[in-house]
Scaffold this motif. Structure first.
Motif, mmCIF file in Angstrom:
data_model
loop_
_atom_site.group_PDB
_atom_site.id
_atom_site.type_symbol
_atom_site.label_atom_id
_atom_site.label_comp_id
_atom_site.label_asym_id
_atom_site.label_seq_id
_atom_site.Cartn_x
_atom_site.Cartn_y
_atom_site.Cartn_z
ATOM 1 N N PRO A 94 -14.412 -25.635 2.034
ATOM 2 C CA PRO A 94 -13.664 -24.450 2.508
ATOM 3 C C PRO A 94 -12.888 -23.766 1.375
ATOM 4 O O PRO A 94 -12.857 -22.537 1.285
ATOM 5 C CB PRO A 94 -12.708 -25.010 3.564
ATOM 6 N N HIS A 95 -12.284 -24.564 0.503
ATOM 7 C CA HIS A 95 -11.533 -24.031 -0.634
ATOM 8 C C HIS A 95 -12.468 -23.274 -1.576
ATOM 9 O O HIS A 95 -12.147 -22.171 -2.035
ATOM 10 C CB HIS A 95 -10.836 -25.188 -1.354
ATOM 11 N N VAL A 96 -13.644 -23.846 -1.844
ATOM 12 C CA VAL A 96 -14.621 -23.213 -2.725
ATOM 13 C C VAL A 96 -15.107 -21.902 -2.110
ATOM 14 O O VAL A 96 -15.187 -20.876 -2.785
ATOM 15 C CB VAL A 96 -15.805 -24.166 -3.009
ATOM 16 N N MET A 97 -15.422 -21.922 -0.814
ATOM 17 C CA MET A 97 -15.915 -20.720 -0.143
ATOM 18 C C MET A 97 -14.861 -19.610 -0.159
ATOM 19 O O MET A 97 -15.190 -18.433 -0.305
ATOM 20 C CB MET A 97 -16.344 -21.040 1.292
ATOM 21 N N ILE A 142 -15.033 -18.124 -3.605
ATOM 22 C CA ILE A 142 -16.255 -17.330 -3.766
ATOM 23 C C ILE A 142 -16.074 -15.964 -3.106
ATOM 24 O O ILE A 142 -16.455 -14.937 -3.670
ATOM 25 C CB ILE A 142 -17.482 -18.077 -3.207
ATOM 26 N N ALA A 143 -15.456 -15.937 -1.933
ATOM 27 C CA ALA A 143 -15.192 -14.659 -1.253
ATOM 28 C C ALA A 143 -14.286 -13.767 -2.098
ATOM 29 O O ALA A 143 -14.499 -12.548 -2.172
ATOM 30 C CB ALA A 143 -14.570 -14.910 0.120
ATOM 31 N N LEU A 144 -13.291 -14.361 -2.753
ATOM 32 C CA LEU A 144 -12.419 -13.579 -3.642
ATOM 33 C C LEU A 144 -13.204 -12.996 -4.811
ATOM 34 O O LEU A 144 -13.007 -11.839 -5.195
ATOM 35 C CB LEU A 144 -11.279 -14.455 -4.182
#
Length: 169
Positions: free
Chosen positions: A68-71, A74-76
């Motif tokens: 979740p932290h990685v995703m 990635i969205a940022l």
């Protein structure tokens, strides 16, 4: 274009050949499932100059707990249109002579502390650029990570990178 003894020859607007004396240096970051050292070795057996210009860091497989932290990050990144780069480069251009001196001092310091050899000077230069550039970017509010820790990890990894270069020979 073709390579001459001094530089690349290019045709000007008038059709006459002229030498392009411009030189560029850059640091490129990439990812791959195949070692670049292996690719270099298959093309240039016994020649290490290219390998000494590469620094490979092996990254451990990610832990699903962090997905979740990685995703989120990635969205940022998908919404980043280079604003940080413009802010960073404006600062660098305005302060280039001072930054160049700081990088030179960092290269010396990192070379001594990491016990880097002359042929590893490209690694020292890369580490120094990451250190100085990272600290400038942090000062400008572009990130919050611990630059010293990141560079320390790279310097500690030199032993493994030396071995990878040796194996690729």
């Amino acid at each position: 274009s073709f390579t001459s003894g001094r530089g690349k020859m290019r045709a000007g607007r008038d059709g006459m050949n002229k030498t392009n004396e411009t030189e560029w240096e850059t640091i490129v970051v990439g990812t791959s499932n195949t070692s670049l050292y292996d690719k270099i070795a298959t093309h240039r057996k016994g020649y290490t100059a290219e390998a000494m210009r590469v620094y490979e860091a092996v990254v451990a497989p990610s832990d699903d707990r962090y997905k979740p932290h990685v995703m989120e990050h990635i969205a940022l990144l998908e919404q980043n249109y280079g604003h940080a780069g413009r802010i960073f480069m404006q600062y660098v251009i305005q302060n280039l002579p001072a930054i160049t001196q700081v990088i030179a001092k960092q290269i010396e310091r990192i070379t001594e502390q990491g016990k880097l050899k002359n042929e590893e000077r490209f690694w020292a230069a890369m580490f120094a650029c990451v250190m100085v550039g990272g600290k400038i970017a942090r000062q400008l509010g572009l990130h919050t990570y611990d630059v010293d820790r990141v560079v320390s990890i790279f310097v500690k990894g030199v032993i493994q990178v030396r071995e990878a270069v040796k194996v690729s020979q």
